[in-house]
Scaffold this motif. Sequence first.
Motif, PDB file in Angstrom:
ATOM      1  N   LEU A  86       9.481   6.996  -0.781  1.00  0.00           N
ATOM      2  CA  LEU A  86       9.709   7.046  -2.422  1.00  0.00           C
ATOM      3  C   LEU A  86      10.049   8.405  -3.231  1.00  0.00           C
ATOM      4  O   LEU A  86       9.675   8.956  -2.709  1.00  0.00           O
ATOM      5  CB  LEU A  86       8.997   6.734  -2.534  1.00  0.00           C
ATOM      6  N   ASP A  87      10.483   8.146  -4.026  1.00  0.00           N
ATOM      7  CA  ASP A  87      11.138   9.761  -4.763  1.00  0.00           C
ATOM      8  C   ASP A  87       9.928   9.755  -5.745  1.00  0.00           C
ATOM      9  O   ASP A  87       8.662   9.597  -5.983  1.00  0.00           O
ATOM     10  CB  ASP A  87      11.792   9.151  -6.128  1.00  0.00           C
ATOM     11  N   TYR A  88       9.736  11.208  -5.334  1.00  0.00           N
ATOM     12  CA  TYR A  88       8.353  12.013  -5.577  1.00  0.00           C
ATOM     13  C   TYR A  88       8.337  12.271  -7.507  1.00  0.00           C
ATOM     14  O   TYR A  88       9.001  12.362  -8.367  1.00  0.00           O
ATOM     15  CB  TYR A  88       8.513  13.718  -5.360  1.00  0.00           C
ATOM     16  N   SER A  89       7.143  11.865  -7.652  1.00  0.00           N
ATOM     17  CA  SER A  89       7.058  11.627  -9.132  1.00  0.00           C
ATOM     18  C   SER A  89       7.348  13.404  -9.878  1.00  0.00           C
ATOM     19  O   SER A  89       7.448  13.440 -11.170  1.00  0.00           O
ATOM     20  CB  SER A  89       5.521  10.790  -9.053  1.00  0.00           C
ATOM     21  N   ARG A  90       6.874  14.019  -9.194  1.00  0.00           N
ATOM     22  CA  ARG A  90       7.167  15.434  -9.046  1.00  0.00           C
ATOM     23  C   ARG A  90       7.384  16.329  -7.908  1.00  0.00           C
ATOM     24  O   ARG A  90       6.777  16.020  -6.687  1.00  0.00           O
ATOM     25  CB  ARG A  90       5.644  15.905 -10.566  1.00  0.00           C
ATOM     26  N   PRO A  91       7.333  18.106  -7.968  1.00  0.00           N
ATOM     27  CA  PRO A  91       7.655  18.039  -7.138  1.00  0.00           C
ATOM     28  C   PRO A  91       6.228  19.049  -6.413  1.00  0.00           C
ATOM     29  O   PRO A  91       5.500  18.913  -6.752  1.00  0.00           O
ATOM     30  CB  PRO A  91       7.954  19.766  -7.332  1.00  0.00           C
ATOM     31  N   MET A  92       6.869  19.185  -4.844  1.00  0.00           N
ATOM     32  CA  MET A  92       5.974  18.893  -3.750  1.00  0.00           C
ATOM     33  C   MET A  92       6.268  19.719  -3.017  1.00  0.00           C
ATOM     34  O   MET A  92       6.158  20.569  -3.247  1.00  0.00           O
ATOM     35  CB  MET A  92       6.116  17.726  -2.544  1.00  0.00           C
ATOM     36  N   ASP A  93       4.839  20.232  -2.560  1.00  0.00           N
ATOM     37  CA  ASP A  93       4.355  21.924  -2.501  1.00  0.00           C
ATOM     38  C   ASP A  93       5.505  21.568  -0.741  1.00  0.00           C
ATOM     39  O   ASP A  93       5.036  20.821  -0.042  1.00  0.00           O
ATOM     40  CB  ASP A  93       3.163  22.272  -1.675  1.00  0.00           C
ATOM     41  N   SER A  94       5.888  22.308  -0.566  1.00  0.00           N
ATOM     42  CA  SER A  94       6.521  22.597   1.597  1.00  0.00           C
ATOM     43  C   SER A  94       6.579  23.866   1.462  1.00  0.00           C
ATOM     44  O   SER A  94       5.886  24.834   0.911  1.00  0.00           O
ATOM     45  CB  SER A  94       7.987  22.105   1.460  1.00  0.00           C
ATOM     46  N   ASP A 142       0.630  -1.383  -0.074  1.00  0.00           N
ATOM     47  CA  ASP A 142       0.372  -0.162  -0.122  1.00  0.00           C
ATOM     48  C   ASP A 142       0.731   0.893   0.642  1.00  0.00           C
ATOM     49  O   ASP A 142       1.735   1.144   0.300  1.00  0.00           O
ATOM     50  CB  ASP A 142      -0.666  -0.036   1.413  1.00  0.00           C
ATOM     51  N   GLN A 143       0.019   2.167  -1.038  1.00  0.00           N
ATOM     52  CA  GLN A 143       0.853   3.094  -0.761  1.00  0.00           C
ATOM     53  C   GLN A 143       0.056   4.739   0.018  1.00  0.00           C
ATOM     54  O   GLN A 143      -1.011   4.921  -0.273  1.00  0.00           O
ATOM     55  CB  GLN A 143       1.128   3.663  -2.284  1.00  0.00           C
ATOM     56  N   LEU A 144       1.068   5.456   0.573  1.00  0.00           N
ATOM     57  CA  LEU A 144       0.837   6.926   1.094  1.00  0.00           C
ATOM     58  C   LEU A 144       1.014   7.886  -0.193  1.00  0.00           C
ATOM     59  O   LEU A 144       1.733   8.010  -0.108  1.00  0.00           O
ATOM     60  CB  LEU A 144       0.897   7.424   2.558  1.00  0.00           C
ATOM     61  N   TYR A 145       0.146   8.657   0.745  1.00  0.00           N
ATOM     62  CA  TYR A 145      -0.286  10.459  -0.355  1.00  0.00           C
ATOM     63  C   TYR A 145      -0.064  11.667   0.197  1.00  0.00           C
ATOM     64  O   TYR A 145      -1.398  11.328   1.584  1.00  0.00           O
ATOM     65  CB  TYR A 145      -1.374   9.759  -1.451  1.00  0.00           C
ATOM     66  N   ASP A 146       0.534  11.943  -0.302  1.00  0.00           N
ATOM     67  CA  ASP A 146       0.065  13.932   0.109  1.00  0.00           C
ATOM     68  C   ASP A 146      -0.597  14.272  -1.490  1.00  0.00           C
ATOM     69  O   ASP A 146      -0.062  14.471  -2.887  1.00  0.00           O
ATOM     70  CB  ASP A 146       1.593  14.335   0.049  1.00  0.00           C
ATOM     71  N   LYS A 147      -2.222  14.121  -1.642  1.00  0.00           N
ATOM     72  CA  LYS A 147      -2.619  14.825  -2.212  1.00  0.00           C
ATOM     73  C   LYS A 147      -2.399  13.355  -3.599  1.00  0.00           C
ATOM     74  O   LYS A 147      -3.199  12.615  -3.256  1.00  0.00           O
ATOM     75  CB  LYS A 147      -2.615  15.735  -3.268  1.00  0.00           C
ATOM     76  N   ASP A 148      -2.301  14.077  -4.350  1.00  0.00           N
ATOM     77  CA  ASP A 148      -1.737  12.479  -5.731  1.00  0.00           C
ATOM     78  C   ASP A 148      -0.963  12.457  -5.663  1.00  0.00           C
ATOM     79  O   ASP A 148      -0.547  11.943  -6.846  1.00  0.00           O
ATOM     80  CB  ASP A 148      -3.086  13.019  -6.555  1.00  0.00           C
ATOM     81  N   ILE A 149      -0.054  12.497  -5.034  1.00  0.00           N
ATOM     82  CA  ILE A 149       1.742  12.071  -5.143  1.00  0.00           C
ATOM     83  C   ILE A 149       2.174  11.202  -3.822  1.00  0.00           C
ATOM     84  O   ILE A 149       1.891  11.330  -2.852  1.00  0.00           O
ATOM     85  CB  ILE A 149       2.495  13.119  -5.092  1.00  0.00           C
ATOM     86  N   ALA A 150       2.409   9.810  -4.757  1.00  0.00           N
ATOM     87  CA  ALA A 150       2.747   8.693  -3.661  1.00  0.00           C
ATOM     88  C   ALA A 150       4.291   8.999  -3.095  1.00  0.00           C
ATOM     89  O   ALA A 150       5.574   9.666  -3.725  1.00  0.00           O
ATOM     90  CB  ALA A 150       3.084   7.063  -4.027  1.00  0.00           C
ATOM     91  N   TYR A 151       4.494   9.271  -1.574  1.00  0.00           N
ATOM     92  CA  TYR A 151       5.591   9.445  -0.592  1.00  0.00           C
ATOM     93  C   TYR A 151       5.922   8.317  -0.085  1.00  0.00           C
ATOM     94  O   TYR A 151       6.929   8.523   0.068  1.00  0.00           O
ATOM     95  CB  TYR A 151       5.462  11.049  -0.148  1.00  0.00           C
ATOM     96  N   ALA A 152       5.273   6.887   0.002  1.00  0.00           N
ATOM     97  CA  ALA A 152       5.671   6.032   0.948  1.00  0.00           C
ATOM     98  C   ALA A 152       4.652   4.531   0.958  1.00  0.00           C
ATOM     99  O   ALA A 152       3.828   5.216  -0.026  1.00  0.00           O
ATOM    100  CB  ALA A 152       5.322   6.237   2.358  1.00  0.00           C
ATOM    101  N   GLU A 153       6.481   3.493   0.822  1.00  0.00           N
ATOM    102  CA  GLU A 153       5.100   2.908   0.144  1.00  0.00           C
ATOM    103  C   GLU A 153       5.676   1.322   1.911  1.00  0.00           C
ATOM    104  O   GLU A 153       5.937   1.461   2.340  1.00  0.00           O
ATOM    105  CB  GLU A 153       5.598   1.457  -1.308  1.00  0.00           C
TER     106      GLU A 153
END
Length: 277
Positions: free
Chosen positions: A186-194, A161-172
């Motif tokens: 996980l590597d972000y599929s695109r830049p995340m907002d911080s 199972d993966q965890l998401y921040d909005k629609d970006i998977a960040y952990a498995e």
Amino acid sequence: MVAVMAAFFLGSGCAALKPTPPILSGQTVKIDYVCRIEGKGIVDTTMKTVAENNDEKKARVFIDRDDYKPIPVVAGENLPGYNPQGVNSLRIALVNYLAHAFVGKTTGKYHDITLHGEIPGTMKNTLRFTHIEKELTVSRFRTVNIDIYRRDLKKEPKIGDQLYDKDIAYAEIVGIDSRKVTLKLLDYSRPMDSPWGPMHSKTDETTFTSIIDTCVGTLVRSDTGAVGRVAEITDDAFVVDFGDPFGGYPLKCRAIAYDDVPAGEGGIQLEKKIEEE
């Protein structure tokens, strides 16, 4: 003509409307407001429908409230908890400035108020400036208490199972036992907002590195709610200036004060006024 009008009111039994007296210093009122930075959007509001309106642009430092309702203030006096020589959250500073701005204004009508932040003359540089490293490297694996996982995600953990921040998977999920869940970042599929700006990542077998991309002038918001502005960038870090509570920008506010109003009603009245304009 004046005499004729006076005679009309007196003769008809109608009393001429009395002007609303100005708000006095030390008077308690409740206020509703929407505050914006021009070109960046809303930074804070007391009104839920405004906050949830997707057509209203929100500044990147905007955060939701747990409770939307008019805020009681004492006109002309600082809020409890406001530190005139320190770093304050945007919300506390904004409401504090409005509490002073309403002295002399009237209740029951909206006012357009521009707030200009001031840097306290005796603020220590150690409070004003914060140095943030551009890159942060941590272990790629971390554990979460299984009961906390179930409580927060409201489901049973499963391998893969993966965890998401909005629609970006960040952990498995890579491990489960009776006490904990093991996650692999996980590597972000695109830049995340911080809070500090867009963030991307790089990984190897054991480590995870987050890399912040920002530029001078970017508005940021700390975990305590304070707003600052990126003032300087070096090879490996950047400096955020928290001296001005509004990040160096004037706030354009539309606000209204009430002598007494049940919680939640003031915002509805102000929204109607805004819509009718």
